[in-house]
Motif scaffolding. Structure first.
Motif, PDB file in Angstrom:
ATOM      1  N   GLY A   1       0.820  -1.203   0.000  1.00 61.06           N
ATOM      2  CA  GLY A   1       0.000   0.000   0.000  1.00 61.06           C
ATOM      3  C   GLY A   1       0.850   1.248   0.000  1.00 61.06           C
ATOM      4  O   GLY A   1       1.998   1.240   0.468  1.00 61.06           O
ATOM      5  N   SER A   2       0.290   2.328  -0.557  1.00 63.50           N
ATOM      6  CA  SER A   2       0.989   3.615  -0.537  1.00 63.50           C
ATOM      7  C   SER A   2      -0.046   4.722  -0.695  1.00 63.50           C
ATOM      8  O   SER A   2      -0.959   4.599  -1.510  1.00 63.50           O
ATOM      9  CB  SER A   2       2.031   3.688  -1.656  1.00 63.50           C
ATOM     10  N   TYR A   3       0.098   5.777   0.093  1.00 62.27           N
ATOM     11  CA  TYR A   3      -0.853   6.889  -0.015  1.00 62.27           C
ATOM     12  C   TYR A   3      -0.182   8.191   0.406  1.00 62.27           C
ATOM     13  O   TYR A   3       0.856   8.198   1.077  1.00 62.27           O
ATOM     14  CB  TYR A   3      -2.090   6.630   0.852  1.00 62.27           C
ATOM     15  N   PHE A   4      -0.794   9.291  -0.017  1.00 57.97           N
ATOM     16  CA  PHE A   4      -0.353  10.622   0.377  1.00 57.97           C
ATOM     17  C   PHE A   4      -1.241  11.131   1.509  1.00 57.97           C
ATOM     18  O   PHE A   4      -2.449  10.849   1.536  1.00 57.97           O
ATOM     19  CB  PHE A   4      -0.428  11.593  -0.799  1.00 57.97           C
ATOM     20  N   THR A   5      -0.653  11.866   2.424  1.00 53.26           N
ATOM     21  CA  THR A   5      -1.447  12.477   3.481  1.00 53.26           C
ATOM     22  C   THR A   5      -2.327  13.574   2.884  1.00 53.26           C
ATOM     23  O   THR A   5      -2.144  13.986   1.738  1.00 53.26           O
ATOM     24  CB  THR A   5      -0.548  13.040   4.583  1.00 53.26           C
ATOM     25  N   ASP A   6      -3.280  14.039   3.668  1.00 57.77           N
ATOM     26  CA  ASP A   6      -4.346  14.901   3.162  1.00 57.77           C
ATOM     27  C   ASP A   6      -3.822  16.150   2.454  1.00 57.77           C
ATOM     28  O   ASP A   6      -4.313  16.543   1.398  1.00 57.77           O
ATOM     29  CB  ASP A   6      -5.259  15.297   4.325  1.00 57.77           C
ATOM     30  N   LYS A   7      -2.821  16.777   3.015  1.00 62.51           N
ATOM     31  CA  LYS A   7      -2.253  17.983   2.408  1.00 62.51           C
ATOM     32  C   LYS A   7      -1.100  17.685   1.457  1.00 62.51           C
ATOM     33  O   LYS A   7      -0.497  18.601   0.878  1.00 62.51           O
ATOM     34  CB  LYS A   7      -1.783  18.947   3.505  1.00 62.51           C
ATOM     35  N   GLY A   8      -0.778  16.418   1.329  1.00 60.85           N
ATOM     36  CA  GLY A   8       0.298  16.035   0.427  1.00 60.85           C
ATOM     37  C   GLY A   8       1.683  16.216   0.994  1.00 60.85           C
ATOM     38  O   GLY A   8       2.678  16.174   0.253  1.00 60.85           O
ATOM     39  N   THR A   9       1.810  16.412   2.303  1.00 58.91           N
ATOM     40  CA  THR A   9       3.118  16.629   2.910  1.00 58.91           C
ATOM     41  C   THR A   9       3.947  15.349   2.939  1.00 58.91           C
ATOM     42  O   THR A   9       5.173  15.388   2.746  1.00 58.91           O
ATOM     43  CB  THR A   9       2.966  17.165   4.349  1.00 58.91           C
ATOM     44  N   TYR A  10       3.288  14.230   3.181  1.00 56.58           N
ATOM     45  CA  TYR A  10       3.994  12.961   3.336  1.00 56.58           C
ATOM     46  C   TYR A  10       3.402  11.892   2.418  1.00 56.58           C
ATOM     47  O   TYR A  10       2.216  11.920   2.077  1.00 56.58           O
ATOM     48  CB  TYR A  10       3.911  12.470   4.789  1.00 56.58           C
ATOM     49  N   GLN A  11       4.258  10.940   2.068  1.00 59.63           N
ATOM     50  CA  GLN A  11       3.822   9.725   1.389  1.00 59.63           C
ATOM     51  C   GLN A  11       4.160   8.549   2.290  1.00 59.63           C
ATOM     52  O   GLN A  11       5.298   8.416   2.757  1.00 59.63           O
ATOM     53  CB  GLN A  11       4.502   9.553   0.032  1.00 59.63           C
ATOM     54  N   VAL A  12       3.162   7.694   2.537  1.00 61.81           N
ATOM     55  CA  VAL A  12       3.319   6.541   3.415  1.00 61.81           C
ATOM     56  C   VAL A  12       3.261   5.278   2.567  1.00 61.81           C
ATOM     57  O   VAL A  12       2.328   5.093   1.782  1.00 61.81           O
ATOM     58  CB  VAL A  12       2.217   6.503   4.494  1.00 61.81           C
ATOM     59  N   THR A  13       4.246   4.406   2.719  1.00 61.27           N
ATOM     60  CA  THR A  13       4.292   3.165   1.951  1.00 61.27           C
ATOM     61  C   THR A  13       4.465   1.983   2.897  1.00 61.27           C
ATOM     62  O   THR A  13       5.326   1.999   3.776  1.00 61.27           O
ATOM     63  CB  THR A  13       5.440   3.189   0.929  1.00 61.27           C
ATOM     64  N   TYR A  14       3.631   0.981   2.693  1.00 61.02           N
ATOM     65  CA  TYR A  14       3.669  -0.249   3.492  1.00 61.02           C
ATOM     66  C   TYR A  14       4.275  -1.379   2.656  1.00 61.02           C
ATOM     67  O   TYR A  14       3.924  -1.558   1.487  1.00 61.02           O
ATOM     68  CB  TYR A  14       2.267  -0.672   3.922  1.00 61.02           C
TER      69      TYR A  14
END
Length: 648
Positions: free
Chosen positions: A273-286
């Motif tokens: 999985g991978s997603y961007f936080t609401d404001k686009g500050t961070y990208q999280v990848t599992y």
């Protein structure tokens, strides 16, 4: 000189062996915990920040059933928000701009989920009250004035996409699903939807749907497993995972304007999985790294990784962010520790522990940390597994053991806390949680190895696991049983039926026993994956039915000779109660000891602590009598009714 080195090496070897033997002979004897104590470990989930970051909205089973709670983000006591004593309540989210809340609830495990709104005064209403229809929350709109959700209220087979205005509470149909697509992502500007289409259980196509024109564009170029993850913050590209040309899923980017495809990230395991936080500050990848989550958080502007907090002896396994992205909540735990909730201030670096879920009556050192091992199966294939060795096991006092089989069939035993496993291990049972061929997480070749071969080579993998256990120090190789839920319950029955001399007992937790019936009665909302399931398991309406009957334990109960225990939820929509009723009746005709526990208020999995306590304690009693041959507490002989045990 060579002789001296040989003598030195031999001395060190035998000294090490002696120390290991002494370690085994002086095994630790942990305190023995009751099932009430073990199940009094709290389970906390979710974590939506309030708009002002002052609180978190979470779910907890501390009342004995899942309810919704709030807790200060700075730490403090949980405050109950709901007080259900029947159906489980799961928190979804605070409203983005006020203290209203969304939560999800079904009817005692029937999986017909509805979305509810709780107002600021504590009153609540069903936002999706359609009879027999299930609804699933997706995400908030960019302007925070509405949220997206899926529902099969129009056609029970397929999920349509709706948008719910939070003031009028009126749903608007956004996408009418006529072809059995799965809804996977939507752009912030609401111009595009990413849609999936199952081909088989290994492969799926990915499409980009333009809402205004109805144009459908296929994203993947070859037969492969593809899944949309998120659109970039500026809506210019779609991130998706694919295993095209490789064994493991990697992260790709599809440029909407040009159609260009670029590889973004690749690991030695599946990127799950991978997603961007609401404001686009961070990208999280599992990443699914050898049966546990590995999480990477990247600051988008700089490309630099965010160093996650280190919690001693635990792994960070889940993260989420406040809307202003100054706070991150995360969970950390392990195989020997239930996961606690923490808040990490990204600006100051401060970490605050929010929950303390381990029952204070349990000493953490008495719980067993699992080891990831691998063993060779009958054909030389390497099988991964997770091994729990009781503290009290020694060569002078060997313990009985269990092969644990996960659900699925394409599931995976994970390196997380399992209270039933820890309870059994605490009472002197070694557990080997096998990831037999067909399990996810070990490459697509391994994943598809059991297609149209269930109850054969995957069962032989479990038998090879039993054989591995029998060679381990401190294990009594003459006392090894098999246990599993759902597909693992099927494997338990397959073992007792088709390899009746291999295991000494079996515990079947809502397992399939008649594949023809199960595949014909799958829930309507599985329609989008029904054909894929048929391709993996067999079409019950075709000539495949001959093979499905051959591998269904129900039609061969006369072969079962070893003691059996069955647990079932009456509300289970996936594995119907009749599956367990009939296998119990059939095996009892052999004069074999059979115990049956039926819960009237549970579905596919037992969520209520009261039922977990009843069912799990009876599993231990059954094993003590029929595997350990040391009953301790006598088996109860009750009627077959809610949570009661029906004996032979």
């Amino acid at each position: 000189m060579k002789n001296f080195l040989w003598v030195l090496a031999a001395t060190l070897f035998f000294t090490g062996c002696k120390q290991e033997r002494e370690k085994q002979e002086t095994a630790i004897v942990p305190a023995s915990y009751t099932i009430e104590q073990m199940m009094d470990n709290e389970n906390v989930g979710g974590g939506s920040f309030a708009p002002d970051n002052s609180k978190l909205l979470i779910s907890s089973n501390r009342s004995g059933i899942y309810n919704m709670y709030t807790v200060p983000a700075s730490g403090g006591a949980l405050t109950p928000v709901t007080a259900s004593d029947s159906a489980s309540v799961f928190a979804i989210s605070y409203f983005p701009e006020d203290s209203r809340k969304l939560f999800r609830m079904d009817d005692n495990g029937n999986e017909i989920y509805h979305i509810y709104l709780m107002d600021e005064a504590g009153s609540y209403q069903d936002l999706t009250p359609w009879e027999g229809a299930r609804s699933l929350f997706y995400r908030w709109s960019e302007d925070k004035k509405s949220f997206f959700f899926a529902s099969n209220q129009r056609d029970k087979r397929y999920n349509d996409l709706y948008k719910m205005d939070v003031e009028s509470l009126t749903p608007e149909l956004i996408f009418q699903n006529e072809e059995g697509y799965t809804l996977q992502a939507i752009t912030k500007n609401e111009a595009y939807i990413a849609l999936g289409k199952s081909i088989n259980t290994n492969d799926s196509d990915l499409f980009l749907f333009e809402i205004s024109s109805g144009k459908l564009t296929k994203i993947n170029e070859n037969l492969s497993a593809n899944s949309a993850e998120d659109f970039t913050p500026d809506d210019s590209a779609l991130l998706y995972t694919t295993d095209d040309g490789g064994e493991f899923a990697y992260l790709m980017s599809y440029d909407i304007a040009t159609g260009a495809r670029d590889k973004v990230a690749e690991k030695q395991w599946d990127i799950s999985g991978s997603y961007f936080t609401d404001k686009g500050t961070y990208q999280v990848t599992y990443t699914n790294e050898d049966a546990k989550n590995a999480i990477e958080v990247i600051e988008v502007a700089t490309g630099k990784p965010v160093e996650l907090p280190a919690i001693e002896g635990m792994d960070v396994n889940n993260v989420g962010f406040s809307s202003d992205e100054t706070l991150m909540r995360f969970y950390a735990g392990g195989s020997n520790s239930p996961s606690n909730l923490y808040v990490f201030n990204l600006e100051t670096g401060q970490v605050t522990q929010i929950s303390d879920v381990l029952n204070p009556e349990i000493a953490a050192g008495d719980l067993v940390k699992a080891d990831v091992i691998r063993y060779a199966s009958f054909d030389g294939l390497e099988i991964p597994a997770i091994y729990y060795r009781p503290h009290q096991a020694s060569e002078s006092e060997p313990v009985p053991a269990l092969v644990w089989v996960h659900g699925g069939p394409g599931g995976q035993s994970r390196q997380g806390f399992n209270p039933l496993i820890q309870y059994l291990v605490n009472h002197g049972y070694a557990v080997l949680a096998v990831n037999n061929r067909g399990s996810s997480g070990y490459g697509k070749t391994f994943y598809k190895m059991d297609d149209l071969n269930h109850g054969d080579k995957d069962l032989k993998d479990c038998i090879a696991g039993k054989d591995w256990l029998a060679t381990q120090p401190g294990i009594d190789g003459s006392k090894i049983g098999i246990i599993g839920g759902s597909y693992g319950g099927y494997m338990t029955m397959a073992a007792l039926t088709f390899a009746p001399e291999e295991f000494d007992v079996g515990v079947n937790i809502f397992g399939v026993t008649n594949w023809i019936r199960t595949l014909r009665s799958i829930p309507a909302w599985w329609e989008s994956s029904r054909i894929a399931l048929y391709k993996e398991l067999g079409d019950p309406y075709s000539a495949d039915s001959v093979r499905l009957e051959a591998i269904s334990p129900l039609f061969h109960t006369e072969r079962v000779t070893k003691p059996l225990m069955v647990l079932q939820g009456a509300q289970d929509p996936r594995v119907l109660q009749v599956e367990s009723d009939e296998i119990v009746a059939g095996v009892r005709q052999n004069g074999v000891p059979v115990e049956y526990v039926l819960f009237e208020d549970e579905g596919h999995g037992f969520l209520k602590k009261e039922n977990q306590i009843k069912g799990y304690s009876q599993i231990l009693e059954f094993l003590n009598v029929h595997l350990k041959e040391d009953p301790g507490v006598p088996i109860r002989d009750d009627a077959m009714e809610d949570g009661k045990l029906q004996s032979q």
